[in-house]
Design a protein around this motif. Structure first.
Motif, PDB file in Angstrom:
ATOM      1  N   ASP A  60       0.840  -0.522   0.085  1.00  0.00           N
ATOM      2  CA  ASP A  60       0.476  -0.150   0.463  1.00  0.00           C
ATOM      3  C   ASP A  60       0.502   1.294  -0.137  1.00  0.00           C
ATOM      4  O   ASP A  60       2.012   1.519   0.329  1.00  0.00           O
ATOM      5  N   SER A  61      -0.136   2.770   0.449  1.00  0.00           N
ATOM      6  CA  SER A  61       0.941   3.940  -0.253  1.00  0.00           C
ATOM      7  C   SER A  61       2.077   4.039   0.871  1.00  0.00           C
ATOM      8  O   SER A  61       3.149   4.739   1.281  1.00  0.00           O
ATOM      9  N   ALA A  62       1.991   2.815   2.351  1.00  0.00           N
ATOM     10  CA  ALA A  62       2.172   3.127   3.620  1.00  0.00           C
ATOM     11  C   ALA A  62       3.909   2.660   2.983  1.00  0.00           C
ATOM     12  O   ALA A  62       4.768   2.799   4.181  1.00  0.00           O
ATOM     13  N   GLY A  63       4.196   1.179   2.681  1.00  0.00           N
ATOM     14  CA  GLY A  63       4.765   0.141   2.627  1.00  0.00           C
ATOM     15  C   GLY A  63       4.831  -1.092   2.131  1.00  0.00           C
ATOM     16  O   GLY A  63       3.768  -0.916   1.492  1.00  0.00           O
ATOM     17  N   ILE A  64       5.129  -1.891   2.616  1.00  0.00           N
ATOM     18  CA  ILE A  64       5.022  -3.246   1.958  1.00  0.00           C
ATOM     19  C   ILE A  64       5.024  -3.643   3.131  1.00  0.00           C
ATOM     20  O   ILE A  64       6.860  -4.336   3.937  1.00  0.00           O
ATOM     21  N   ALA A  65       4.182  -4.982   3.422  1.00  0.00           N
ATOM     22  CA  ALA A  65       4.567  -6.101   4.462  1.00  0.00           C
ATOM     23  C   ALA A  65       4.537  -7.749   4.153  1.00  0.00           C
ATOM     24  O   ALA A  65       4.292  -7.617   2.840  1.00  0.00           O
ATOM     25  N   VAL A  66       5.683  -8.896   4.317  1.00  0.00           N
ATOM     26  CA  VAL A  66       5.234  -9.736   4.500  1.00  0.00           C
ATOM     27  C   VAL A  66       4.163 -10.243   5.601  1.00  0.00           C
ATOM     28  O   VAL A  66       4.793 -10.221   6.583  1.00  0.00           O
ATOM     29  N   LYS A  67       3.185 -11.353   4.951  1.00  0.00           N
ATOM     30  CA  LYS A  67       3.242 -12.345   5.795  1.00  0.00           C
ATOM     31  C   LYS A  67       2.644 -14.065   6.381  1.00  0.00           C
ATOM     32  O   LYS A  67       2.313 -14.109   4.857  1.00  0.00           O
ATOM     33  N   ASP A  68       2.736 -14.215   6.860  1.00  0.00           N
ATOM     34  CA  ASP A  68       2.779 -16.283   6.489  1.00  0.00           C
ATOM     35  C   ASP A  68       1.828 -16.613   6.594  1.00  0.00           C
ATOM     36  O   ASP A  68       0.876 -15.532   7.460  1.00  0.00           O
ATOM     37  N   LEU A  69       1.154 -17.214   5.713  1.00  0.00           N
ATOM     38  CA  LEU A  69      -0.122 -17.818   6.500  1.00  0.00           C
ATOM     39  C   LEU A  69      -0.425 -18.860   6.491  1.00  0.00           C
ATOM     40  O   LEU A  69      -0.770 -19.987   5.791  1.00  0.00           O
ATOM     41  N   GLY A  70       0.898 -19.408   7.120  1.00  0.00           N
ATOM     42  CA  GLY A  70       0.724 -20.619   7.846  1.00  0.00           C
ATOM     43  C   GLY A  70       1.300 -21.833   7.588  1.00  0.00           C
ATOM     44  O   GLY A  70       0.590 -23.014   7.693  1.00  0.00           O
ATOM     45  N   SER A  71       2.197 -21.576   6.870  1.00  0.00           N
ATOM     46  CA  SER A  71       3.121 -23.004   6.048  1.00  0.00           C
ATOM     47  C   SER A  71       3.841 -23.211   7.019  1.00  0.00           C
ATOM     48  O   SER A  71       3.907 -23.317   8.258  1.00  0.00           O
ATOM     49  N   SER A  72       4.197 -24.483   5.911  1.00  0.00           N
ATOM     50  CA  SER A  72       4.650 -25.790   7.208  1.00  0.00           C
ATOM     51  C   SER A  72       6.037 -25.350   7.222  1.00  0.00           C
ATOM     52  O   SER A  72       6.975 -25.479   9.135  1.00  0.00           O
ATOM     53  N   ASN A  73       7.034 -24.852   6.679  1.00  0.00           N
ATOM     54  CA  ASN A  73       8.164 -24.510   6.635  1.00  0.00           C
ATOM     55  C   ASN A  73       8.284 -22.782   7.342  1.00  0.00           C
ATOM     56  O   ASN A  73       9.569 -22.642   7.479  1.00  0.00           O
ATOM     57  N   GLY A  74       7.570 -22.203   7.704  1.00  0.00           N
ATOM     58  CA  GLY A  74       7.708 -20.943   7.823  1.00  0.00           C
ATOM     59  C   GLY A  74       7.886 -20.073   6.442  1.00  0.00           C
ATOM     60  O   GLY A  74       8.685 -21.049   5.528  1.00  0.00           O
ATOM     61  N   THR A  75       8.505 -18.875   6.831  1.00  0.00           N
ATOM     62  CA  THR A  75       8.511 -17.763   5.925  1.00  0.00           C
ATOM     63  C   THR A  75      10.075 -16.713   7.344  1.00  0.00           C
ATOM     64  O   THR A  75       9.605 -16.785   7.929  1.00  0.00           O
ATOM     65  N   PHE A  76      11.077 -16.445   6.039  1.00  0.00           N
ATOM     66  CA  PHE A  76      12.033 -15.899   6.709  1.00  0.00           C
ATOM     67  C   PHE A  76      12.173 -14.719   5.802  1.00  0.00           C
ATOM     68  O   PHE A  76      12.172 -14.653   4.697  1.00  0.00           O
ATOM     69  N   VAL A  77      12.784 -13.496   6.820  1.00  0.00           N
ATOM     70  CA  VAL A  77      13.150 -12.319   5.537  1.00  0.00           C
ATOM     71  C   VAL A  77      14.391 -12.299   6.762  1.00  0.00           C
ATOM     72  O   VAL A  77      14.923 -12.124   7.755  1.00  0.00           O
ATOM     73  N   ASN A  78      15.253 -12.426   5.244  1.00  0.00           N
ATOM     74  CA  ASN A  78      17.068 -11.538   5.994  1.00  0.00           C
ATOM     75  C   ASN A  78      17.387 -13.186   7.176  1.00  0.00           C
ATOM     76  O   ASN A  78      18.384 -12.911   8.470  1.00  0.00           O
ATOM     77  N   GLY A  79      16.691 -13.947   7.121  1.00  0.00           N
ATOM     78  CA  GLY A  79      16.809 -15.487   8.015  1.00  0.00           C
ATOM     79  C   GLY A  79      16.715 -15.265   9.373  1.00  0.00           C
ATOM     80  O   GLY A  79      17.074 -16.504   9.653  1.00  0.00           O
ATOM     81  N   ALA A  80      15.006 -14.562   9.449  1.00  0.00           N
ATOM     82  CA  ALA A  80      15.295 -14.924  10.468  1.00  0.00           C
ATOM     83  C   ALA A  80      13.617 -15.215   9.877  1.00  0.00           C
ATOM     84  O   ALA A  80      12.668 -14.247   9.034  1.00  0.00           O
ATOM     85  N   LEU A  81      12.630 -16.178  11.245  1.00  0.00           N
ATOM     86  CA  LEU A  81      11.036 -16.592  10.832  1.00  0.00           C
ATOM     87  C   LEU A  81      10.764 -15.594  11.597  1.00  0.00           C
ATOM     88  O   LEU A  81      11.232 -14.457  12.401  1.00  0.00           O
ATOM     89  N   ALA A  82       9.664 -14.824  10.523  1.00  0.00           N
ATOM     90  CA  ALA A  82       8.863 -13.800  10.691  1.00  0.00           C
ATOM     91  C   ALA A  82       7.408 -14.342   9.954  1.00  0.00           C
ATOM     92  O   ALA A  82       6.565 -15.097   9.449  1.00  0.00           O
ATOM     93  N   LYS A  83       6.690 -13.700  11.138  1.00  0.00           N
ATOM     94  CA  LYS A  83       4.865 -14.211  10.754  1.00  0.00           C
ATOM     95  C   LYS A  83       4.584 -12.856  10.129  1.00  0.00           C
ATOM     96  O   LYS A  83       3.551 -13.118   9.126  1.00  0.00           O
TER      97      LYS A  83
END
Length: 543
Positions: free
Chosen positions: A50-73
């Motif tokens: 959106d106009s404020a920026g960008i965010a990543v959101k994990d959708l309950g994945s099995s192996n997880g989502t990592f941002v710069n090597g760190a697990l992030a919800k």
């Protein structure tokens, strides 16, 4: 407008434009971005723009989502951040920022590529935020107010882009040799040329003093005869026959030659010497008492001394004539050949000194990375706990910290527990080790690849591709021996893997295109059990 690019994993180099709103990622066909892999969930994560920026959101994945090597919800991200989804690593960017770099603006330090790869796989323990070696575009466009800052700013903006581009196209040793070669040539002209020029000026002045001395001799010899009006008794003696004398005459104020006798009554009006004589005559008529010396051209110096006689009418001494002597200055100054010899000697000596300095600087630059390569190998074998930091290089402190943090998460071959000791590794498989191996592979300056228990490749880094010629796009899921271009390497890989026990490693030497490498293969799993997979590293042997 943001862009997401696959920088590691299948389909590397593929880019996706992100629109405002939600962009879903997963292996199912209904996602905005489909990533075909068993490690990716059907609906793995989503990017919210959106106009404020960008965010990543994990959708309950099995192996997880990592941002710069760190697990992030759920996490706000910015250009330069990397998102790890299964075996895919995707980097967020803004196209206009990349265009600025392409236009020649020095947005990053030379180590950006290494640090960016390390940044994508791990954060040092206890650190927050991302390690960023980028110079912000806003800071680049703002000219500092102080003089030192301005000089650095303009140099970085208009000069360094050329060298950054040169470094990207050429090997580091060629860059060093080119810069030191330019230093040698520049030093040659900046130091020797002024000395040669100063030496010539001194020699020309000495020739001029000799010419003035000869002119005074002519004046003293003939002053009495001119005062008595006996022009026929004037002579210049043997001066005109001395070495280097191009011209020696005694003339009146109208330019008529009085002596030597063979040129008597000729007028001295032609050539550059005559032009200087006319200027000197005007100066003498205005009252100048002393003689003059002038370099006519690169090979001739002329001296003119006035002949003073007492005028009864004026009641004072007046100039009645001029003694003119022109000498060849090339007999005293160095010729082109002599100057060339001086330049050649200085060039050779300066080149030898610069070559020695270049070799020392080159080795000082590479030695920390050679030690780092060896230490990473020792850490992976469990011989040491972390890479050493013996060399003082403040600019690389962050890189060493990132590598140490990454290596702490990698199981070492010397530290794997056996079932008897209560270790829980007997039930693990090769995929369980894949994450740590990837983290090391992204920052390592040596080739690294990983195979499962059936010797099918599940990961290889860019350096492994470059050394062996095996491409990840074709090799993943295939046996290494079937993808190797060199049959000798394929046989060696099979043989060394068969002999590599779980929990330990063995090494062999091998040449790729005439370059010697050390190949290490370690078996994954608990000692005494069947290997769950294999990790192969290829390290260049420095000769």
């Amino acid at each position: 407008m943001y862009k997401l690019t696959i920088v590691a994993g299948p389909g590397r180099g593929t880019s996706y434009q992100l629109q405002d709103g939600e962009t879903s990622l997963g292996r199912q066909g209904g996602n905005t971005i489909v990533l075909q892999s068993s490690k990716v969930s059907k609906r793995h994560c989503a990017l919210l723009v959106d106009s404020a920026g960008i965010a990543v959101k994990d959708l309950g994945s099995s192996n997880g989502t990592f941002v710069n090597g760190a697990l992030a919800k759920q996490k706000v991200i910015k250009p330069g951040d990397r998102i790890s989804i299964g075996e895919f690593v995707l980097e967020l960017s803004k196209p206009q920022q990349r265009q600025a770099v392409a236009a020649g603006q020095p947005q990053t330090l030379q180590l950006q590529g290494i640090a960016s790869a390390a940044q994508s796989v791990a954060h040092p323990v206890g650190m927050t935020g991302s390690i960023n070696l980028n110079v912000s575009a806003q800071a680049q466009d703002r000219v500092p107010s102080d003089l030192k800052g301005k000089v650095i700013w303009y140099f970085e903006k208009f000069v360094m882009p050329f060298f950054y581009g040169f470094t990207m196209k050429q090997e580091w040793k060629i860059v060093c040799a080119t810069l030191f070669g330019a230093f040698v040539v520049g030093n040659l002209f900046l130091t020797v040329s002024p000395l040669v020029s100063s030496n010539r000026e001194m020699l020309v002045k000495e020739v001029g003093r000799r010419a003035l001395f000869m002119a005074r001799e002519i004046v003293e010899r003939n002053a009495a005869a001119i005062a008595a009006g006996a022009e026929t008794k004037t002579d210049i003696g043997s001066i005109e026959r001395e070495e280097g004398v191009r011209l020696a005459v005694l003339a009146d104020m109208d330019g008529r030659i009085i002596a030597p006798a063979q040129r008597m009554n000729q007028y001295f009006t032609g050539g550059p010497e005559a032009a200087v004589a006319i200027k000197a005559r005007d100066l003498f008529r205005k009252g100048r008492e002393t003689g003059i010396m002038h370099e006519v051209d690169s090979s001739t110096v002329i001296a003119i001394e006035p002949v003073k006689v007492l005028s009864q009418q004026a009641g004072k001494n007046v100039t009645a004539g001029m003694a003119i002597v022109a000498l060849d200055s090339t007999l005293s100054t160095m010729g082109f050949g002599e100057i060339g010899m001086v330049y050649s000697e200085v060039l050779i000596l300066t080149g030898l000194l610069a070559g020695l300095i270049m070799f020392v600087m080159f080795r000082l630059t590479l030695k920390p990375f050679e030690v780092l390569n060896d230490d990473i190998d020792k850490v992976l074998k469990g011989e040491i706990g972390q890479v050493t930091h013996e060399f003082r290089m403040e600019e690389l402190d962050q890189l060493w910290d990132i590598i140490n943090s990454t290596l702490q998460r990698v199981p070492k071959s010397g530290g794997i527990s056996s079932p008897a000791s209560g270790g829980g590794l007997s039930g693990m498989n090769a995929e369980d080790f894949l994450g740590p191996v990837k983290m090391v592979g992204e920052v390592a300056r040596f080739g690294i690849a990983m195979c499962d228990a059936e010797k099918k490749m599940i990961y290889l880094n860019a350096m492994f591709e470059e050394i062996t010629g095996i491409r990840a796009d074709n090799a993943i899921g295939q046996e290494l021996s079937s993808q190797a271009r060199d049959q000798a390497f394929a046989q060696l890989a099979n043989d060394i893997s068969d002999r590599a026990p779980a929990g330990a490693s063995i090494s062999e030497d091998f040449d790729f295109s005439g370059v010697s490498y050390k190949i290490h293969v370690g078996g994954l799993g608990a000692p005494g059990m069947n290997a769950k997979g294999y990790v192969m590293t290829i390290v260049k042997v420095e000769g």
